[in-house]
Design a protein around this motif. Structure first.
Motif, PDB file in Angstrom:
ATOM      1  N   TYR A  97      20.097  43.930  33.791  1.00 22.41           N
ATOM      2  CA  TYR A  97      20.743  44.840  34.743  1.00 22.41           C
ATOM      3  C   TYR A  97      19.695  45.395  35.718  1.00 22.41           C
ATOM      4  CZ  TYR A  97      25.093  44.850  32.143  1.00 22.41           C
ATOM      5  OH  TYR A  97      26.269  44.489  31.567  1.00 22.41           O
TER       6      TYR A  97
ATOM      7  N   SER B 211      11.613  47.081  38.219  1.00 22.25           N
ATOM      8  CA  SER B 211      10.896  48.066  39.032  1.00 22.25           C
ATOM      9  C   SER B 211      11.373  47.960  40.484  1.00 22.25           C
ATOM     10  CB  SER B 211       9.403  47.790  38.972  1.00 22.25           C
ATOM     11  OG  SER B 211       9.135  46.566  39.616  1.00 22.25           O
TER      12      SER B 211
ATOM     13  N   THR C 252      18.634  51.624  45.021  1.00 24.46           N
ATOM     14  CA  THR C 252      20.060  51.926  45.075  1.00 24.46           C
ATOM     15  C   THR C 252      20.873  50.800  45.718  1.00 24.46           C
ATOM     16  OG1 THR C 252      19.727  53.032  47.183  1.00 24.46           O
ATOM     17  CG2 THR C 252      19.690  54.414  45.235  1.00 24.46           C
ATOM     18  N   SER C 253      20.233  49.669  46.012  1.00 21.43           N
ATOM     19  CA  SER C 253      20.963  48.633  46.740  1.00 21.43           C
ATOM     20  C   SER C 253      21.674  47.618  45.863  1.00 21.43           C
ATOM     21  CB  SER C 253      20.007  47.890  47.676  1.00 21.43           C
ATOM     22  OG  SER C 253      19.550  48.762  48.672  1.00 21.43           O
ATOM     23  N   LEU C 254      21.464  47.712  44.551  1.00 20.92           N
ATOM     24  CA  LEU C 254      22.147  46.775  43.652  1.00 20.92           C
ATOM     25  C   LEU C 254      23.192  47.524  42.836  1.00 20.92           C
ATOM     26  CD1 LEU C 254      18.906  44.978  42.524  1.00 20.92           C
ATOM     27  CD2 LEU C 254      20.828  43.804  43.586  1.00 20.92           C
ATOM     28  N   ASN C 255      24.269  46.832  42.516  1.00 20.08           N
ATOM     29  CA  ASN C 255      25.342  47.442  41.729  1.00 20.08           C
ATOM     30  C   ASN C 255      24.849  47.697  40.302  1.00 20.08           C
ATOM     31  OD1 ASN C 255      27.660  48.150  40.387  1.00 20.08           O
ATOM     32  ND2 ASN C 255      28.896  46.479  41.221  1.00 20.08           N
ATOM     33  N   PRO C 256      24.734  48.972  39.908  1.00 17.09           N
ATOM     34  CA  PRO C 256      24.118  49.273  38.615  1.00 17.09           C
ATOM     35  C   PRO C 256      24.868  48.711  37.411  1.00 17.09           C
ATOM     36  CG  PRO C 256      24.930  51.275  39.681  1.00 17.09           C
ATOM     37  CD  PRO C 256      25.065  50.176  40.668  1.00 17.09           C
ATOM     38  N   VAL C 257      26.151  48.419  37.557  1.00 18.35           N
ATOM     39  CA  VAL C 257      26.883  47.930  36.384  1.00 18.35           C
ATOM     40  C   VAL C 257      27.035  46.411  36.390  1.00 18.35           C
ATOM     41  CG1 VAL C 257      28.127  50.100  36.062  1.00 18.35           C
ATOM     42  CG2 VAL C 257      29.139  48.295  37.428  1.00 18.35           C
ATOM     43  N   LYS C 258      26.307  45.732  37.264  1.00 13.16           N
ATOM     44  CA  LYS C 258      26.421  44.280  37.354  1.00 13.16           C
ATOM     45  C   LYS C 258      25.081  43.637  37.036  1.00 13.16           C
ATOM     46  CE  LYS C 258      29.495  41.756  40.342  1.00 13.16           C
ATOM     47  NZ  LYS C 258      30.782  42.341  40.203  1.00 13.16           N
TER      48      LYS C 258
ATOM     49  N   MET D 204      16.666  41.690  46.246  1.00 19.52           N
ATOM     50  CA  MET D 204      17.426  41.878  47.491  1.00 19.52           C
ATOM     51  C   MET D 204      17.065  40.794  48.503  1.00 19.52           C
ATOM     52  SD  MET D 204      19.389  44.287  46.827  1.00 19.52           S
ATOM     53  CE  MET D 204      20.219  44.322  48.408  1.00 19.52           C
TER      54      MET D 204
ATOM     55  N   ASP E 120      16.175  51.070  50.522  1.00 18.70           N
ATOM     56  CA  ASP E 120      15.887  51.548  49.175  1.00 18.70           C
ATOM     57  C   ASP E 120      16.360  50.554  48.124  1.00 18.70           C
ATOM     58  OD1 ASP E 120      15.358  52.882  46.917  1.00 18.70           O
ATOM     59  OD2 ASP E 120      16.490  54.690  47.401  1.00 18.70           O
TER      60      ASP E 120
ATOM     61  N   HIS F 211      18.690  48.310  36.514  1.00 17.18           N
ATOM     62  CA  HIS F 211      17.797  49.405  36.105  1.00 17.18           C
ATOM     63  C   HIS F 211      16.639  48.916  35.259  1.00 17.18           C
ATOM     64  CE1 HIS F 211      20.316  49.166  32.484  1.00 17.18           C
ATOM     65  NE2 HIS F 211      19.263  49.610  31.867  1.00 17.18           N
ATOM     66  N   GLN F 212      16.687  47.658  34.829  1.00 17.14           N
ATOM     67  CA  GLN F 212      15.589  47.134  34.018  1.00 17.14           C
ATOM     68  C   GLN F 212      14.446  46.570  34.876  1.00 17.14           C
ATOM     69  OE1 GLN F 212      18.835  45.144  31.851  1.00 17.14           O
ATOM     70  NE2 GLN F 212      17.562  45.339  30.037  1.00 17.14           N
TER      71      GLN F 212
ATOM     72  N   HIS G 236      25.285  39.080  40.684  1.00 13.29           N
ATOM     73  CA  HIS G 236      25.218  39.357  42.115  1.00 13.29           C
ATOM     74  C   HIS G 236      25.119  38.045  42.902  1.00 13.29           C
ATOM     75  CE1 HIS G 236      24.048  43.491  40.906  1.00 13.29           C
ATOM     76  NE2 HIS G 236      24.420  43.841  42.108  1.00 13.29           N
TER      77      HIS G 236
END
Lengths: 265, 345, 330, 328
Positions: free
Chosen positions: C149, C154, C100-106, C162, C97, C151-152, C111
């Motif tokens: 970030y 798709s 959910t595989s990336l750190n949302p606050v980074k 990833m 997925d 969340h920006q 990364h």
């Protein structure tokens, strides 16, 4: 955890219930022994500053707490659960209004509200229970509401609409049964909170009359004679309160762990 | 939506909440008891005495006039500029301005709350992280046990036990008051003794006030840490199981980077929110702690006034407690928005 | 010399209700630059197998037996800190997925920089940043988005990121665990194309884990069919298409619709996958197998060679199989 | 001659976008997610009609609107010739006996606190069709029909005691117990193990024969769509871009989007070399739909006209419709 908690709570309830038959002295009677006598074979838990037998007071002393917490939990439950259920299921303006009021109460320091109301109503078991109930109604409301809101969006509720079920059928057969586990958890945790709040109210002088045996009451009077170093008047009632609250907390935490799939590995 | 407009929205949303809160307090304090004056005198005064009291406090006017005056007093800028605090009416007992009394008691509560919050957060987050990292081990069960027991301890009981051990038996620490009565308190700048004495460079007074602060803030902090341990542990366990944490491990990142930079950074956001909510509980605990340690703060004030059935004073104190909580939750929400890039667009 | 060599690997999940043997006695090897597909249904152990190669089997799973050699080093025996230098550097993992595989606050760039500087501590910040830019551009993402970030982006873009993180340190092996299951077909095709082209450029070996046999057949050289923790068949994809041996493989191939065929008749495999707490004795597949004999219920069939690069775990083949066949006739 | 059982015209479903308090203060205009934006199709009795497309194309929303689980923003829905767009109350409940829906996630579509017998039998009780012991008898019968045999073994189980495939069968049983005429099946096999998918599909096909059911099938998987359907409509961003009988549509896809979509589907044949049609970019947001042809920003054949004028569905062959300016 649930089992341990249940054992503790039921032991304390039974102890309080059979106190009249097992207590060596009348708990309210003063001067049954010397004043502030440390634990001795004759008075295994010592005596109070009025010379009452500590052991007898401990055996009797859970009664007020249990009554207050049971009553307040009952009131909370009867108001919080239906209100949360209907508010969230109906939605709209009614829901918004309810949530606004409830959230305001929830954000308020609970003890402050309880103190304010208790100060207005005066002493006594019922008044204490009522003022505690006001503080904890929001917990029920919020838990029920958030659960209903998420369950309402689930496919099986949509499926129920799809087979032509009426709104009350959906509410009582599809939504409510799935909220019950959370309500059970809130209720047990609420028991612990009520016990602690009742003890707090007693501590600042809003509890029951002084001669009535009550753990909170005795702890408070022990504190008044703190400098005399009479640890037994403080420690025994304190430990009893901790045990009672701990019992309920253990049941609540244990249940929530069993019922919360998020934490199951 | 930008951060700034979020903050503005959040502040605007606070207004109806505040209004509701103030009305509720008014409702509880004025409508529930019937006649506060009669309750105050406990039927020991003549009707004339009661009538003059009512007139003096403005309780003889219709309820809604009282309500308007009550709200008006809070936003009367002229009064605030003149006195430095809002108009909360006059005490039924001393006929002094309630606002003034509260204003002088508040810093003590603030100082206690501040240090307790630090103690609770440090203990709670540290033990919570350790516990979640060693999931299902003996250490984990031990920490959870400590957390659960802490939750069940009446706060004043812990305070009294501390007093008994460190004050009565060992005589190491004072069991009451903000500073040794033999020492003059530092001159008021912020009203927080520790900070004022540091600002004035007076280390002696700093340590004296710290000594007095130690037991009360430990009491409150330890009790609160129980909830913080559990919150941190639960959130960490949930976060540690998320994909991005596993993905970070799969990239061979250091253990500490994964625990703190990935798991805790993300778990901290819900923890922060809950800390905000716990603040109300902390203030409730502060009342009991202040009573136990004769700490001259707002909690002590409210308990004192209850004994005199001084309803105007109680009302004022309750209002200030409410304002304080509202302000803290505002700050927490803004902080959250600042820390979460998903809000900060 | 194979890049990866796994021998009689067994992984257990001890639970309160009993032990789940998620992977049992799996052996195979992979050369540099090869692509291997792990196919199987949910609960077949394919993900557990993939995760054990980087030794990240989720709690409470443990590798109880066997070896996993990457470049002749048995990673089962490595210490945790030694293992960390393998993860991401020698063997990289891509998860299902991307949302959910990336750190949302980074930030995205952070990364990469963190990854590069963890494994190559001597790299300066500037250099790490430049390398990040190159990698990100190779993914078809504008380099000015480095500071955005997660969340920006798709889902498809995040999966590209990833993949970028997986190949950034030029590992010898990439394991992609259902990398496109959460994505739409058009994006799926693009992502798989990207993975394939990068793999060719960098010369990595790829293990593609998927429940979708079509993808595996289309993209991999060799295929392992997993069922209830067992390897049932190990074969080249062309051979599997032409001549599937195991009844389960045959069943799977008959149950997937093919868009290029008209008037296809799908045949389902009867029954349902076993409860892993109480797997069937003998061959794991016998309760659903229409060829099941007495021996299948009592004895586990061994993995036997039935052709060049073709192994199967079934009593229908090999000497034992012949033996059974004869018994039935007599 | 088959008659039309379901017909929709100019169907639209817009969801208002949740706005923050501040935005509500400063802007009057509401923005909408245009999930379904002017869709028309008709389904003949006994037919399997499929809405296919990528996630977010509006296929699921369209399906829910047709069975009135969502209110349409505008447009008309006819069932057996009757306009059901505005039905309410008792009439809507009676309609629900004739049209049913099954859902994608078998783990979420059953109430975890209801036994199989109650879940499957509940429609009968709701519509007051049974008395006393009849319910169980009918439930047993229908469980047998969906292949949960022997049914006695299943009636007293709770959903968590069943596998995904078994749950989907229970859901199927619940939806056919009222003997409906029409069923919307929303991705009924996409969450089920590969080896079991075809059993569910076969069950659905057998109900068409035995019960005369008509299906609106919703899927993202064109291979499954091709296997099961008679007619297929391809949706993109809330609109049907191509629609027709499956044979001509798959043999000769006309719309550039359909062509790209078909070329992206993996084929279980390693020896087949396939030509992929690359598509630029990603599906835009359904809040901000491109002007003109909504596919034009990603289309390799776009002209000026495409960005200005929205193409209408035109018939290019018998029952084969395409909405593209390239096709005259």
């Amino acid at each position: 955890m649930v089992i341990l908690g249940t054992i503790i709570v039921s032991a304390l309830v039974i102890m309080t219930a059979i106190a009249p038959w097992i207590a060596p002295h009348d708990p309210a009677k003063t001067r049954v022994g010397p004043i502030r006598e440390p634990p001795s074979p004759q008075f295994p838990m010592g005596t109070t500053h009025l010379g009452q037998d500590m052991l007898s007071r401990i055996l009797y002393g859970g009664s007020i707490m249990l009554q207050v917490s049971a009553l307040s939990v009952l009131v909370c439950f009867l108001i919080g659960v239906p209100l949360g259920l209907f508010s969230s299921y109906v939605g709209g303006v009614f829901d918004r209004a309810c949530s606004l009021v409830i959230d305001a109460v929830y954000a308020f320091p609970g003890l402050v509200i309880a103190i304010a109301i208790s100060a207005m109503l005066g002493r006594g078991v019922v008044n204490m229970a009522l003022s505690i109930a006001v503080v904890y109604i929001p917990s029920y409301f919020r838990v029920v509401r958030s659960q209903v809101l998420s369950i309402k969006e689930l496919t099986y509720v949509e499926a129920a609409r799809g087979i032509g079920a009426k709104w009350y059928t959906i509410l009582f057969r599809y939504v409510f049964p799935n909220v019950i586990p959370s309500i059970v958890v809130v209720t047990t945790i609420n028991f612990a909170d009520a016990v602690l709040t009742a003890a707090g109210l007693t501590f600042i002088g809003l509890g029951v009359e002084i001669h009535i045996p009550d753990w909170g009451r005795d702890l408070t009077s022990g504190w008044a004679y703190l400098s005399s170093g009479a640890w037994w008047i403080i420690t025994f009632p304190g430990v009893m309160i901790i045990l009672l609250a701990l019992g309920f907390t253990l049941i609540g935490e244990g249940l929530s762990e069993l019922l919360n799939p998020k934490l199951q590995r | 939506m930008g951060l700034r407009s979020y903050i503005i929205t959040r502040i605007l949303l606070t207004i109806p909440t505040l209004l509701l809160l103030l009305s509720m307090v008014f409702l509880i304090m004025r409508v529930l008891p019937g006649d506060p004056v009669a309750l105050h005198f406990e039927k020991k005064a003549t009707p004339e005495q009661m009538e003059s009291m009512r007139r003096a406090l403005g309780l003889d006017t219709p309820l809604w006039t009282q309500y308007i005056e009550y709200l008006g007093g809070l936003v009367d800028i002229g009064y605030i500029l003149e006195h430095g605090y809002p108009n909360l009416g006059k005490s039924m007992q001393t006929f002094e301005e309630v606002g003034g009394q509260i204003f002088s008691a508040f810093p003590a509560t603030l100082e206690l709350a501040f240090y307790s919050m630090i103690i609770a957060s440090v203990i709670g987050i540290l033990l919570g992280v350790i516990s979640s990292k060693s999931y299902n081990s003996i250490l984990d069960h031990l920490i959870r046990g400590v957390g659960t027991v802490t939750y069940a301890v009446p706060i004043f009981f812990l305070g009294i036990v501390f007093q008994l051990i460190f004050g009565v038996y060992l005589r190491w620490l004072p069991t009451g008051l903000r500073i040794n009565p033999a020492v003059d308190p530092p001159a008021t700048i912020t009203g927080l003794y520790t900070i004022d004495s540091l600002l004035q460079g007076n280390l002696f007074k700093f340590f004296e006030s710290l000594k007095a602060l130690l037991l009360p803030s430990l009491t409150l902090g330890i009790i609160l840490s129980g909830i913080f341990i559990r919150m941190t542990r639960t959130n960490m366990l949930e976060t540690l199981r998320l994909d991005f944490v596993t993905a970070a491990k799969a990239r061979g990142l250091k253990e500490s980077t994964v625990t703190y930079g990935y798991a805790l950074r993300n778990a901290f956001l819900p923890i922060l929110t809950m800390m905000g909510l716990q603040f109300a509980i902390l203030l409730g605990g502060a009342i009991l702690t202040e009573t136990t340690f004769s700490w001259p703060g707002l909690g002590r004030y409210i308990v004192d006034r209850i004994n005199f059935r001084d309803y105007t004073a109680i009302q004022g104190a309750v209002v200030v407690f409410g304002l304080f909580v509202t302000l803290v939750s505002l700050v927490v929400d803004i902080l959250y928005a600042y820390l979460d890039p998903r809000i900060r667009l | 010399m194979p890049l990866l060599e796994i021998g009689s690997l067994t992984v257990d999940y001890p639970t309160s209700r009993g032990t789940i043997r998620a992977v049992e006695d799996v052996s195979f090897s992979l050369k540099k630059g090869e692509t291997l597909g792990l196919a199987g249904e949910s609960g077949s152990g394919k993900s557990t197998l993939g995760l054990s190669i980087i030794r990240l089997v989720p709690y409470p799973g443990v590798i109880v037996k066997g070896h996993i050699r990457i470049d002749e080093t048995d990673i089962v025996k490595l210490r945790e800190h030694e293992m960390r230098s393998i993860r991401g550097r020698k063997a990289a993992y891509i998860f299902q997925d991307p949302m959910t595989s990336l750190n949302p606050v980074k930030r995205i760039g952070a990364h990469f920089i963190e990854l590069i500087r963890t494994h190559e501590p001597n790299t300066g910040k500037e250099e790490a940043f430049e390398r990040t830019k190159t990698v990100v551009e190779n993914l078809g993402i504008l380099s000015e988005r480095i500071n955005d970030y997660p969340h920006q982006f798709s889902g498809g873009m995040r999966q590209r990121i990833m993949i970028g993180l997986a190949i950034a340190l030029n590992p010898d092996l990439v394991i992609a665990d259902e990398p496109t299951t959460a994505l739409d077909v058009i994006v799926q095709a693009k992502i798989l194309d990207l993975l394939e082209s990068l793999r060719k450029v960098y010369g990595m070996a790829l293990i593609l884990i998927s429940h979708d046999l079509s993808i595996i057949l289309e993209r991999c050289d060799k295929i392992i069919i997993m069922y209830a923790g067992h390897m049932l068949e190990y074969v080249t994809s062309i051979e599997m298409h032409r001549n599937p041996k195991h009844p389960y493989t045959q069943g799977l191939l008959q149950s997937i619709p093919n868009i290029e065929l008209s008037d296809q008749k799908l045949v389902a495999i009867p029954g349902s996958p076993p409860d892993m707490l109480n797997p069937p004795k003998g061959c794991r597949f016998w309760p659903r197998c229409s060829y099941a004999k007495k021996i299948c219920r009592v004895k586990e069939p061994p993995l036997i060679k039935v052709g060049r690069n073709h192994f199967v775990r079934c009593f229908l083949y090999g000497k034992k199989g012949v033996h059974v066949e004869r018994n039935r006739k007599s | 001659m088959l008659s039309e059982i379901v017909k929709v015209e100019h169907l639209k479903k817009y969801f208002p976008v949740q706005k923050s308090f501040l935005e509500q203060l400063f802007t009057r205009e509401l923005s909408y997610v245009k999930a379904v934006d002017d869709v028309a199709f008709s389904i003949r009795s006994g037919e399997i009609f499929t809405l296919a497309g990528e996630s977010g194309c509006g296929k699921t929303t369209a399906g829910r609107v047709v069975v009135r689980l969502l209110e349409p923003t505008s447009g008309k829905i006819y069932f057996n010739g009757e306009d059901i767009t505005k039905l309410r109350g008792e009439k809507l409940r009676l309609l629900r006996r004739k049209m049913q829906m099954i859902f994608q996630d078998p783990y979420a579509s059953l109430n975890p606190r209801m036994k199989v017998v109650d879940a499957v039998g509940h429609p009968l009780e709701i519509h007051e069709l049974v008395k006393g012991g009849e319910k169980k008898k009918m439930v047993l019968e229908v469980l047998e029909k969906v292949g949960l045999t022997p049914p006695e073994q299943f009636v007293n189980l709770y959903p968590h005691q069943l596998s995904g495939g078994q749950r989907q069968r229970v859901a199927l049983a619940r939806s056919i117990i009222l003997k409906p005429e029409f069923m919307v099946a929303d991705e009924p096999v996409s969450m089920i193990d590969v080896s079991l998918r075809s059993t569910i599909i076969d069950l659905m096909l057998s109900f068409r024969k035995e019960l005369g059911l008509t299906y609106l099938f919703i899927t993202h998987d064109l291979a499954v769509a091709k296997y099961i359907s008679d007619k297929i409509a391809i949706m993109y961003l809330g609109k049907i871009v191509e629609m027709g009988h499956k044979e001509p549509l798959f043999r000769n896809p006309m719309h550039p989007y359909t062509q790209a979509l078909l070329s992206a589907i993996p084929v279980p044949n390693p020896e087949r070399e396939r030509k992929r049609i690359e598509l630029a970019g990603e599906v835009p947001s359904a809040i901000d739909i491109p002007t003109g042809c909504r596919f034009h920003p990603r289309c390799a054949y776009r002209t000026d006209k495409c960005s200005k004028e929205e193409p209408q569905l035109i018939e290019v062959g018998k029952g084969h419709f395409v909405a593209c300016h390239l096709i005259k």
